[in-house]
Design a protein around this motif. Structure first.
Motif, PDB file in Angstrom:
ATOM      1  N   GLU A 162       0.834  -1.205   0.000  1.00 43.93           N
ATOM      2  CA  GLU A 162       0.000   0.000   0.000  1.00 43.93           C
ATOM      3  C   GLU A 162       0.868   1.254   0.000  1.00 43.93           C
ATOM      4  O   GLU A 162       0.551   2.235  -0.676  1.00 43.93           O
ATOM      5  N   MET A 163       1.972   1.229   0.738  1.00 45.21           N
ATOM      6  CA  MET A 163       2.861   2.387   0.767  1.00 45.21           C
ATOM      7  C   MET A 163       3.516   2.602  -0.593  1.00 45.21           C
ATOM      8  O   MET A 163       3.760   3.734  -1.003  1.00 45.21           O
ATOM      9  N   ILE A 164       3.818   1.519  -1.294  1.00 38.37           N
ATOM     10  CA  ILE A 164       4.427   1.627  -2.617  1.00 38.37           C
ATOM     11  C   ILE A 164       3.411   2.149  -3.631  1.00 38.37           C
ATOM     12  O   ILE A 164       3.690   3.067  -4.379  1.00 38.37           O
ATOM     13  N   LYS A 165       2.243   1.520  -3.651  1.00 41.47           N
ATOM     14  CA  LYS A 165       1.243   1.920  -4.639  1.00 41.47           C
ATOM     15  C   LYS A 165      -0.146   1.425  -4.283  1.00 41.47           C
ATOM     16  O   LYS A 165      -1.054   2.203  -4.139  1.00 41.47           O
ATOM     17  N   ASP A 166      -0.286   0.091  -4.163  1.00 39.13           N
ATOM     18  CA  ASP A 166      -1.617  -0.484  -4.024  1.00 39.13           C
ATOM     19  C   ASP A 166      -1.504  -1.861  -3.364  1.00 39.13           C
ATOM     20  O   ASP A 166      -0.787  -2.728  -3.859  1.00 39.13           O
ATOM     21  N   ALA A 167      -2.225  -2.072  -2.285  1.00 35.87           N
ATOM     22  CA  ALA A 167      -2.163  -3.344  -1.556  1.00 35.87           C
ATOM     23  C   ALA A 167      -2.614  -4.521  -2.419  1.00 35.87           C
ATOM     24  O   ALA A 167      -2.193  -5.655  -2.191  1.00 35.87           O
ATOM     25  N   ASN A 168      -3.424  -4.272  -3.429  1.00 34.43           N
ATOM     26  CA  ASN A 168      -3.873  -5.353  -4.315  1.00 34.43           C
ATOM     27  C   ASN A 168      -2.721  -5.951  -5.123  1.00 34.43           C
ATOM     28  O   ASN A 168      -2.840  -7.048  -5.654  1.00 34.43           O
ATOM     29  N   MET A 169      -1.612  -5.231  -5.203  1.00 37.04           N
ATOM     30  CA  MET A 169      -0.444  -5.756  -5.910  1.00 37.04           C
ATOM     31  C   MET A 169       0.107  -6.999  -5.217  1.00 37.04           C
ATOM     32  O   MET A 169       0.738  -7.834  -5.869  1.00 37.04           O
ATOM     33  N   ALA A 170      -0.131  -7.140  -3.924  1.00 37.80           N
ATOM     34  CA  ALA A 170       0.341  -8.307  -3.177  1.00 37.80           C
ATOM     35  C   ALA A 170      -0.243  -9.589  -3.766  1.00 37.80           C
ATOM     36  O   ALA A 170       0.429 -10.623  -3.809  1.00 37.80           O
ATOM     37  N   GLU A 171      -1.479  -9.518  -4.230  1.00 35.07           N
ATOM     38  CA  GLU A 171      -2.132 -10.692  -4.807  1.00 35.07           C
ATOM     39  C   GLU A 171      -1.517 -11.082  -6.155  1.00 35.07           C
ATOM     40  O   GLU A 171      -1.547 -12.238  -6.544  1.00 35.07           O
ATOM     41  N   ARG A 172      -0.961 -10.132  -6.866  1.00 39.63           N
ATOM     42  CA  ARG A 172      -0.405 -10.389  -8.198  1.00 39.63           C
ATOM     43  C   ARG A 172       1.105 -10.631  -8.170  1.00 39.63           C
ATOM     44  O   ARG A 172       1.700 -10.945  -9.198  1.00 39.63           O
ATOM     45  N   TYR A 173       1.723 -10.486  -7.009  1.00 39.02           N
ATOM     46  CA  TYR A 173       3.177 -10.591  -6.884  1.00 39.02           C
ATOM     47  C   TYR A 173       3.704 -11.924  -7.423  1.00 39.02           C
ATOM     48  O   TYR A 173       4.599 -11.954  -8.264  1.00 39.02           O
TER      49      TYR A 173
END
Length: 71
Positions: A28-39
């Protein structure tokens, strides 16, 4: 092998709810917490060619240290 290691480590580390909360906060600090799911999906898409191109770009004798950080 490296991609499997990254995926396994990521999944095991995030079994702990506190670690998962830290991970979501990081994204979330980088950009978007949803990115964790796509990592992991993005890690799986990395090819040998991608790694070689990156190595040629950054490990070309002009650098003594390389730091990889988000934009």
């Amino acid at each position: 092998e490296a991609k499997g290691f990254i995926e396994g480590s990521y999944l095991i580390e995030n079994e702990d709810t506190v670690k998962m909360a830290d991970e979501l906060c990081f994204w979330e600090m980088i950009k978007d917490a949803n990115m964790a799911e796509r990592y992991i999906d993005k890690i799986k898409k990395v090819t040998i060619k991608d790694v070689k191109n990156t190595a040629k770009k950054y490990f070309n004798g002009k650098y003594t240290m390389a730091v990889i950080e988000p934009k």
